[in-house]
Design an enzyme around this catalytic site. Structure first.
Site, PDB file in Angstrom:
ATOM      1  N   GLN A 276       0.830  -1.220   0.000  1.00  0.00           N
ATOM      2  CA  GLN A 276       0.000   0.000   0.000  1.00  0.00           C
ATOM      3  C   GLN A 276       0.859   1.263   0.000  1.00  0.00           C
ATOM      4  O   GLN A 276       0.458   2.299   0.531  1.00  0.00           O
ATOM      5  CB  GLN A 276      -0.956  -0.018   1.194  1.00  0.00           C
ATOM      6  CG  GLN A 276      -2.158  -0.919   1.004  1.00  0.00           C
ATOM      7  CD  GLN A 276      -3.035  -0.467  -0.174  1.00  0.00           C
ATOM      8  OE1 GLN A 276      -3.161   0.711  -0.470  1.00  0.00           O
ATOM      9  NE2 GLN A 276      -3.626  -1.432  -0.857  1.00  0.00           N
ATOM     10  N   SER A 277       2.025   1.197  -0.613  1.00  0.00           N
ATOM     11  CA  SER A 277       2.940   2.347  -0.626  1.00  0.00           C
ATOM     12  C   SER A 277       2.346   3.553  -1.362  1.00  0.00           C
ATOM     13  O   SER A 277       1.953   3.456  -2.523  1.00  0.00           O
ATOM     14  CB  SER A 277       4.245   1.931  -1.305  1.00  0.00           C
ATOM     15  OG  SER A 277       5.028   3.069  -1.617  1.00  0.00           O
ATOM     16  N   ASN A 278       2.327   4.688  -0.680  1.00  0.00           N
ATOM     17  CA  ASN A 278       1.923   5.944  -1.319  1.00  0.00           C
ATOM     18  C   ASN A 278       3.013   6.433  -2.262  1.00  0.00           C
ATOM     19  O   ASN A 278       2.731   7.046  -3.287  1.00  0.00           O
ATOM     20  CB  ASN A 278       1.672   7.026  -0.262  1.00  0.00           C
ATOM     21  CG  ASN A 278       0.611   6.611   0.725  1.00  0.00           C
ATOM     22  OD1 ASN A 278      -0.525   6.384   0.345  1.00  0.00           O
ATOM     23  ND2 ASN A 278       0.993   6.466   1.985  1.00  0.00           N
TER      24      ASN A 278
END
Ligand SMILES: *Cc1c(COP(=O)(O)O)cnc(C)c1O
Length: 321
Positions: free
Chosen positions: A75-77
């Site tokens: 879920q890396s921004n």
């Protein structure tokens, strides 16, 4: 103020607003609170990585790169905003993500897919190692890749937050303390250098969200010094005004507990502002706790620097609602 003379492409929505949080301040019976809205930087959902990518993409272009490669959590921004920047500049993009592909493709991961990034799952291999292998392979295939480290946290990326401090100082709101989430350290390192260059004299309270080596004090100092060299800052770095807080790591990176959950609900209900489960939810939880304990004084003026991440809310729906 003379802007630093590094190559930069402009796409972030800047300056981001600074807003008072009157209802939250009253509710906490504590300090006067403001929020800097770096969740509104644009680039496919906002966040702090847009500021870093303005400098990183410019460097990639200067190297004649045709592809961006970076890495992060599922879920890396940072991965999502890198994919958006690549799309925007007609570059290919490869994202190395930790672990295995999940059953559900949602939140940031859905956006990575929409933005047409190639996904490489690291499985049980260290992400950094797979990142390097992916880069080497793309290089030998003639794809002209440019490697962006995890979080975009090298001196080039951190320059985005040197400039962010200039922006904040120009907005003319004086505070005694800035509270911000820290993980790969580039945001904080940039703020340290920007404080020295642009005369911010208050405290920098960084809430750590994971046990990364990058936010150990020594590593942060190295990154800040490297950033200062790059941007030509000769002023003394205010490292003594940086407090790196390890008290809110909880069960680890990205694991939502009641503390994050309550902070997310409180910001939403009092201010109509969305935090994220991994970074700003934890930093806000820390700030609220420090206010309640009196560590942050009721007479202080405090800026909560929102660093983005709201797309991840949808991937954590069950833990947050
Ligand atoms: C990456 C990120 C951070 C942490 O910034 P670093 O420069 O890696 O310390 C904070 N908040 C959000 C939402 C992020 O995506």
């Amino acid at each position: 103020m003379t802007p630093i003379s590094l190559p930069r492409v402009r796409f972030a929505h800047l300056p981001t607003p600074v807003e008072p949080m009157e209802r939250l301040s009253a509710r906490l019976g504590g300090p006067r609170l403001w929020i800097k809205r770096d969740d509104q930087t644009g680039l496919a959902g906002g966040g702090n990585k847009a500021r870093k990518l303005e400098f990183l993409v410019a460097e990639a272009q200067a190297h004649g790169a045709k592809m961006l490669i970076t890495a992060g959590a599922a879920q890396s921004n940072h991965a999502r905003q890198t994919a958006a920047a690549a799309a925007r500049f007609g570059l290919e993009c490869s994202l190395v993500l930790a672990g295995e592909s999940p059953q559900q493709i949602n939140g940031n991961l859905l956006l990575d897919v929409l933005l047409d990034a190639e996904l490489v799952w690291a499985g049980d291999q260290p992400v950094d190692q797979v990142l390097q292998e992916t880069f080497d392979q793309a290089w030998s295939n003639g794809r002209r890749p440019y490697l962006i480290p995890i979080g975009g946290s090298n001196p080039v990326g951190a320059a985005g937050y040197v400039e962010a401090m200039a922006e904040f100082m120009e907005q003319g709101i004086e505070v005694d303390r800035i509270v911000v989430a820290t993980s790969s350290g580039g945001t904080l390192a940039g703020m340290v250098v920007g404080s020295a260059m642009h005369g911010y004299g208050g405290a920098l309270s960084a809430i750590r969200v994971g046990k990364y080596e990058q936010t150990e004090p020594k590593t942060l100092q190295d990154l800040a010094e490297g950033t200062a060299d790059l941007v030509g800052c000769t002023a003394e770095l205010p490292l003594d005004r940086v407090e790196i807080n390890n008290d809110y790591l909880g069960p680890g990176y990205g694991v939502v507990t009641n503390l994050e959950r309550e902070a997310i609900h409180l910001f939403a209900q009092q201010e109509g502002i969305l935090l994220d489960p991994v970074y700003t939810g934890r930093a806000a939880a820390g700030m609220i706790d420090l206010i309640q304990k009196g560590t942050i004084g009721a007479d202080e003026r405090v800026l909560f620097w929102h660093t983005g991440g709201t797309p991840a809310l949808f991937a954590y729906a069950e833990q947050i609602r």
